[in-house]
Design a protein around this motif. Structure first.
Motif, short mmCIF file in Angstrom:
data_model
loop_
_atom_site.label_atom_id
_atom_site.label_comp_id
_atom_site.label_asym_id
_atom_site.label_seq_id
_atom_site.Cartn_x
_atom_site.Cartn_y
_atom_site.Cartn_z
N TYR A 14 4.37 9.59 0.48
CA TYR A 14 5.00 8.43 -0.14
C TYR A 14 5.62 7.52 0.93
CZ TYR A 14 8.61 5.61 -2.28
OH TYR A 14 9.42 4.56 -2.62
N SER A 44 4.88 7.23 4.15
CA SER A 44 3.93 6.50 5.00
C SER A 44 3.28 5.38 4.20
CB SER A 44 2.89 7.45 5.61
OG SER A 44 2.01 7.89 4.61
N TRP A 45 3.19 5.58 2.88
CA TRP A 45 2.63 4.51 2.04
C TRP A 45 3.60 3.34 1.94
CZ3 TRP A 45 4.17 2.65 -2.91
CH2 TRP A 45 3.26 1.75 -3.49
N LEU A 86 4.37 1.80 5.53
CA LEU A 86 3.29 1.32 6.39
C LEU A 86 2.09 0.74 5.65
CD1 LEU A 86 3.28 4.32 8.91
CD2 LEU A 86 4.33 2.06 9.25
N ASN A 87 1.62 1.44 4.62
CA ASN A 87 0.33 1.06 4.03
C ASN A 87 0.44 0.56 2.59
OD1 ASN A 87 -0.74 2.33 6.38
ND2 ASN A 87 -0.45 4.28 5.32
N GLY A 88 1.61 0.21 2.14
CA GLY A 88 1.79 -0.09 0.72
C GLY A 88 1.50 -1.52 0.34
N GLY A 89 0.83 -2.30 1.23
CA GLY A 89 0.46 -3.67 0.86
C GLY A 89 1.68 -4.49 0.51
N THR A 143 5.06 -2.77 0.94
CA THR A 143 5.50 -2.65 2.33
C THR A 143 6.04 -3.99 2.83
OG1 THR A 143 3.81 -0.97 2.67
CG2 THR A 143 4.74 -2.00 4.63
N LYS A 144 5.32 -5.07 2.47
CA LYS A 144 5.79 -6.41 2.90
C LYS A 144 7.14 -6.71 2.27
CE LYS A 144 1.33 -8.58 3.73
NZ LYS A 144 0.28 -8.22 2.76
#
Lengths: 403, 249, 145
Positions: A266, A268-269, A272-275, A278-279
Motif C-alpha cells: 500500500y 509503495s502504491w 510512488l505509483n498511485g497516479g 500520489t500526486k
C-alpha cells in the motif's frame, strides 16, 4: 485600551453579495441532490468499489474543521489566552456552522436521505457512526451553551469556564469519533490504525484554524472592521504549528506502515505509483498544504502580512481537502486484500486499483456544504453581536498574547 | 402467539388485539393463497433455532470457466451484472494465482456470513444484522444507504443499488439507494428447501464444489465434512469466524 | 382522524349512488380472493401497521406465514392491464395507487418490492379494470355482506 464591542454586520451590498453567492452554491447543491435522488447514485462517479467519494471528502473536511474552529475559542477560555477572547463568539458560531454544512453533505449523499429519521429511532450502539450522531448533535448543544455563557451578561465566570471545558473535551471526543470511522476499519490496509484518531485531531486544529482565519479576514475586509494584525500574526504562527503537527502524524503513520511488511504494498502504491493519489499526496497535501504554508506562516517577515496569511490559510484548506481525498478515496481505490499471497482477478475489480472519477454533481454537493456553512455563519454574524468592531492592536493586550 | 425478537411493546399489544379476532384471517388468507396457487410446500415457520447455516466450497473442484453459481444467484435474486462498476454482484468468481508458485485456482466469493460481522458492528441503524441462524442480512426497511458496511466488509461482499429497480423477484426485494448482498437464499431456507440457488446450480453441473448445511448440526454433511477434512476461512487473521469455509485454495 | 375519514368515505360509498362514487371516490378494483373476514374497513385502517409489524417477523425471524405479506397483497389485488399482465404501480389503476393517490399518502414499498405477482404466479383469472359504476357497486355490495 477600549472595551471590545460586538456589532451585527451592517447591510451592505458586499455582505448580501457574499450571501447571494453562497445561496447560489447551496441552490446548485440542492438541485444536484434532487437529481441524484431521482436517478440513483449511478449518475455520480461513486461505484461499488469506491463507495464514498468527493461528497464525503467535503463533509469530513467540514466536520473536522468544525471542531478545530471551536479550538480558537477554547484557547481563550480553557487555556487562558485572553487575547483570543474577542474572537471566541465567532469561533463558536463558525464551529456550529461548519458542522451543519458538513452534516448536510453527509446526509444528502445517503442512498435514502428520506429515511434519515431511521438513524434516530433505530439505533445500533456498537456503531461508531451511530455514536457520532450523538457526538455531532451533542456538540451543537454544548457549543450553544458555551456561546450563551460567552454572550449573556452577568454569567458566572465559573460557568463559562465549565462550559468551555466541556466543549473542549466534547470536541476531542468528536474528532476521535470521526478519525475512528476510518481507524477502526480493520479490513482495509489504508485505514486500520489507531493513529487515525489523533491525526484527525491535529487535522482539525489546522483546518479549523485556517477556516477561522479565512472567515475572519473575509468578514473584516468586506465590513471594514479591524482584525488586529498582532493577533492575526499570533494566530498565523499557531496555524503553522498545527500544520507541522499534521505533518508529524502523517510522517509517523507512513513510516509505521512502511515498517510493516503487510502494508508495504500500500505504501509503495500511495507514495510512488498511485497516479492521481500520489500526486495529490505529494503536491496537494505535502507541498501546497504543508511545506509552503509552513514557510509562509513561520517566515518572520512574511507572516505579518495579511495577503500571505490569507494565501497560507487557503493553501491549508486546499491541502486539507487533498489529504482527505487521499485518505478517503485513495484508501478505497487500493485493492482490498482478501487472499494474501495470491494475485487475484475477477469481474468485481478484485486485485485492481478501483476507478473513481468525481462528477460535477458531487463537486457541487461538496461546495454547497461549504457555502451552507459560510451562509449560516454569515447570517449569524448579520443578526447577532458576534464580530468585534474594534479589534485593533491597541485593544488587544500584547502582554496577554505572550506565549 | 408469535413475538418478533426486536419488536416494540406497542406493536405487540396491537398484534394481540388483532390476533384475538383474527384467527380466521390466517386461514382465509391461506385459502386465498391456495386458490391462487403460490405457496409451495408447508414447512415449519420461522428460522431454525440453534442452526448455523454455512457453505463449504472446494476450490479444487471449481473449474475456472464455470460460473453456474453466479448465474443461478443472479436469476434467483434478480440482480444483473452488465459489467459496470455500479452493477451489483452478490457472488463472483475470483481467479487466484499463487505469487510464489504460479499455481492457479478459482473459487466463488460471496458474503461469508461472519459470526462477528464488521458490517453489523458499523451499521448506524442496525439494518445490517445477523439472524439467529447465522445468516447476515440487510433489512432494507431500515437501511439508509450510508455504505459504511461496504467500507467495513473485508470481502467486498456487498453492493449498493445505484439505480431504481422494477420487477424484482417477489422473494428477493431490492431497491435503489440501499445496500444488498448474498442472503444465503434465506427465502429458500425458510421454506425448507435445505439448499441455496448457487449450491443447487453447482450440483447440477456435476462439479459438486459447493455444499450447504447446518454447521451446528453434527449429523449434517457439512459438519461431518469440515470435521473430517481441512478447510479454511478467508482472512482468518481477522478472527471473524466465518460461515463460509474453503478447501484446496 | 384517519379512521374517521375512511369511515365517512365508506359510508358515503355504501349509501351514495355509484354515480357519486364514480365522480368523487377512488375507483378501487375488486380483489381476486375471498374478502378479508375482518372487513375491508379494518384493513383500510390497519394495513400500514400490520404490514410494518409483520415485515419484521419475516425479515428478522424468518416467519413467512403472516397476515400482512406484500407478496400476497399484490397477488390478490392484482389488476389486469392492457397487455393481459398485472398492472405495476406505475399505473394509476394499480390497486394500491387508486387509494394512495386519492388520499395523497406516499409509500415507498415498491422501491424494493415488486408491485405485482411474478410471471409464474399470475393468477389464472385477473379482474379486469373496474371503472364501471356497476362493477364498483357490485364490489361494494359484496364487501358489505
Amino acid at each position: 485600551m477600549e472595551r471590545i464591542t460586538y456589532r451585527e454586520l451592517r447591510s451592505t451590498p458586499k455582505v448580501w453579495g457574499v450571501m447571494a453567492l453562497c445561496a447560489a452554491f447551496v441552490g446548485a447543491a440542492g438541485l444536484s441532490v434532487l437529481y441524484i435522488e431521482h436517478h440513483g447514485h449511478i449518475v455520480t462517479g461513486m461505484n461499488n468499489q469506491v463507495v464514498w467519494g468527493l461528497p464525503h471528502v467535503f463533509a469530513i473536511f467540514l466536520i473536522v474543521a468544525a471542531s478545530g474552529a471551536l479550538n480558537v475559542s477554547s484557547i481563550g477560555s480553557v487555556f487562558g489566552k485572553m487575547a483570543y477572547k474577542p474572537v471566541a463568539r465567532l469561533a463558536n458560531v463558525l464551529a456550529v456552522a461548519l458542522l451543519m454544512g458538513g452534516l448536510a453533505v453527509l446526509v444528502l449523499d445517503l442512498g435514502r436521505p428520506d429515511r434519515l429519521v431511521m438513524a434516530m429511532y433505530t439505533y445500533n450502539f456498537t456503531s461508531i457512526f451511530a455514536w457520532n450522531i450523538l457526538l455531532y448533535t451533542g456538540f451543537m448543544g454544548v457549543v450553544a451553551v458555551y456561546l450563551y455563557t460567552l454572550m449573556a451578561r452577568g454569567v458566572d465566570p465559573r460557568a463559562l469556564k465549565a462550559a468551555s471545558l466541556l466543549a473542549f473535551v466534547w470536541r476531542l471526543a468528536l474528532t476521535t469519533g470521526t478519525g475512528s470511522i476510518f481507524g477502526w476499519l480493520v479490513a482495509r490496509t489504508a485505514y486500520d490504525s489507531a493513529i487515525m484518531a489523533p491525526m484527525f485531531i491535529a487535522m482539525s486544529f489546522s483546518f479549523g484554524m485556517a477556516m477561522f482565519m479565512l472567515v475572519m479576514i473575509l468578514t473584516t475586509s468586506i465590513t471594514r472592521r479591524v482584525y488586529s494584525p498582532e493577533l492575526r500574526t499570533r494566530q498565523a504562527r499557531l496555524l503553522g504549528v498545527f500544520v507541522a503537527a499534521v505533518m508529524y502524524f502523517v510522517i509517523v503513520h507512513h513510516l509505521s506502515n512502511i515498517y510493516l511488511a503487510k502494508k508495504g504494498a500500500y505504501e509503495s502504491w500511495i507514495l510512488l505509483n498511485g497516479g492521481v493519489y500520489t500526486k495529490l499526496f505529494w503536491i496537494g497535501q505535502v507541498l501546497l498544504g504543508g511545506i509552503i504554508p509552513m514557510f509562509l506562516l513561520f517566515h518572520p517577515k512574511i507572516d505579518t502580512r495579511k495577503s500571505y496569511v490569507l494565501l497560507a490559510a487557503l493553501l491549508v484548506v486546499l491541502g486539507g481537502l487533498a489529504q482527505l481525498y487521499v485518505i478517503v478515496v485513495g484508501g478505497q481505490a487500493f485493492p482490498l486484500e482478501i487472499f494474501p499471497g495470491f494475485e487475484v482477478s475477477s469481474s468485481f475489480s478484485d486485485g485492481v486499483v478501483n476507478a473513481y472519477t468525481p462528477t460535477l454533481l458531487e463537486l457541487s454537493l461538496g461546495l454547497g456544504g461549504i457555502a451552507l456553512a459560510l451562509m449560516i455563519a454569515g447570517l449569524a454574524m448579520k443578526f447577532l453581536r458576534i464580530v468585534p468592531e474594534n479589534l485593533s492592536d491597541d485593544n488587544v493586550d500584547p502582554s496577554l498574547l505572550a506565549d | 402467539m408469535i413475538i418478533p425478537t426486536k419488536e416494540k411493546g406497542a406493536d405487540i399489544s396491537r398484534r394481540d388485539l388483532l390476533k384475538s379476532g383474527g384467527a380466521m384471517a390466517t386461514v382465509t388468507l391461506a385459502s386465498g393463497v391456495t386458490l391462487m396457487s403460490f405457496g409451495g410446500k408447508a414447512a415449519a415457520d420461522g428460522l431454525k433455532p440453534g442452526a448455523r447455516w454455512g457453505l463449504l466450497i472446494d476450490a479444487g473442484k471449481c473449474p475456472e470457466d464455470c460460473s453456474a453459481c453466479v448465474s443461478a444467484c443472479s436469476k434467483e435474486h434478480g440482480w444483473e451484472d452488465n459489467g459496470l462498476d455500479t452493477d451489483p454482484q452478490w457472488i463472483r468468481k475470483v481467479t487466484l494465482r499463487e505469487k510464489e508458485t504460479g499455481r492457479e485456482n478459482s473459487l466463488p466469493v460471496m458474503c461469508q456470513h461472519c459470526d462477528e460481522p464488521p458490517c453489523v458492528d458499523v451499521c448506524p441503524t442496525g439494518a445490517s444484522f445477523k439472524r439467529e441462524d447465522g445468516i447476515v442480512l440487510v433489512n432494507r426497511h431500515t437501511c439508509i444507504g450510508c455504505r459504511y458496511c461496504m467500507m467495513a466488509c473485508p470481502f467486498k461482499a456487498r453492493s449498493f443499488v445505484h439505480e431504481p429497480v422494477t420487477d424484482q423477484r417477489t422473494d428477493s426485494p431490492r431497491g435503489n439507494g440501499t445496500v444488498e448482498g448474498c442472503n444465503m437464499c434465506v427465502h429458500k431456507i425458510d421454506r425448507g428447501d435445505g439448499t441455496t440457488a448457487c449450491v443447487e446450480a453447482c450440483q447440477a453441473t456435476g462439479n459438486n464444489a459447493m455444499m450447504f448445511g447446518d454447521l451446528n448440526d453434527p449429523e449434517s454433511d457439512i459438519a461431518i465434512a469440515v470435521s473430517t477434512y481441512a478447510s479454511v476461512e478467508l482472512r482468518a487473521d481477522l478472527g471473524l469466524n466465518l460461515g463460509v469455509r474453503y478447501q484446496n485454495i | 382522524m384517519k379512521t374517521l375519514l375512511v369511515s365517512v368515505l365508506m359510508m358515503a360509498a355504501l349509501m351514495g349512488a355509484p354515480v357519486l362514487a364514480e365522480g368523487l371516490l377512488p375507483n378501487i378494483p375488486a380483489a381476486l380472493g375471498e374478502p378479508h373476514p375482518e372487513g375491508n374497513e379494518f384493513w383500510r385502517v390497519n394495513h400500514p401497521a400490520i404490514l410494518s409489524h409483520d415485515r419484521d417477523l419475516t425479515v428478522l425471524d424468518g416467519i413467512r406465514d403472516i397476515d400482512g405479506s406484500i407478496k400476497t397483497c399484490v397477488a390478490c389485488h392484482a389488476v389486469e392491464g392492457p397487455d393481459a399482465a398485472p398492472l405495476t404501480v406505475a399505473s394509476p389503476e394499480h390497486a394500491c395507487r387508486t387509494c394512495h393517490d386519492y388520499t395523497a399518502v406516499k409509500i415507498d414499498c415498491f422501491q424494493c418490492h415488486n408491485s405485482r405477482p411474478e410471471a409464474g404466479d399470475w393468477p389464472a383469472v385477473l379482474p379486469s379494470l373496474g371503472g364501471t359504476p356497476e362493477s364498483l357497486h357490485a364490489y361494494l355490495e359484496r364487501i358489505s355482506q
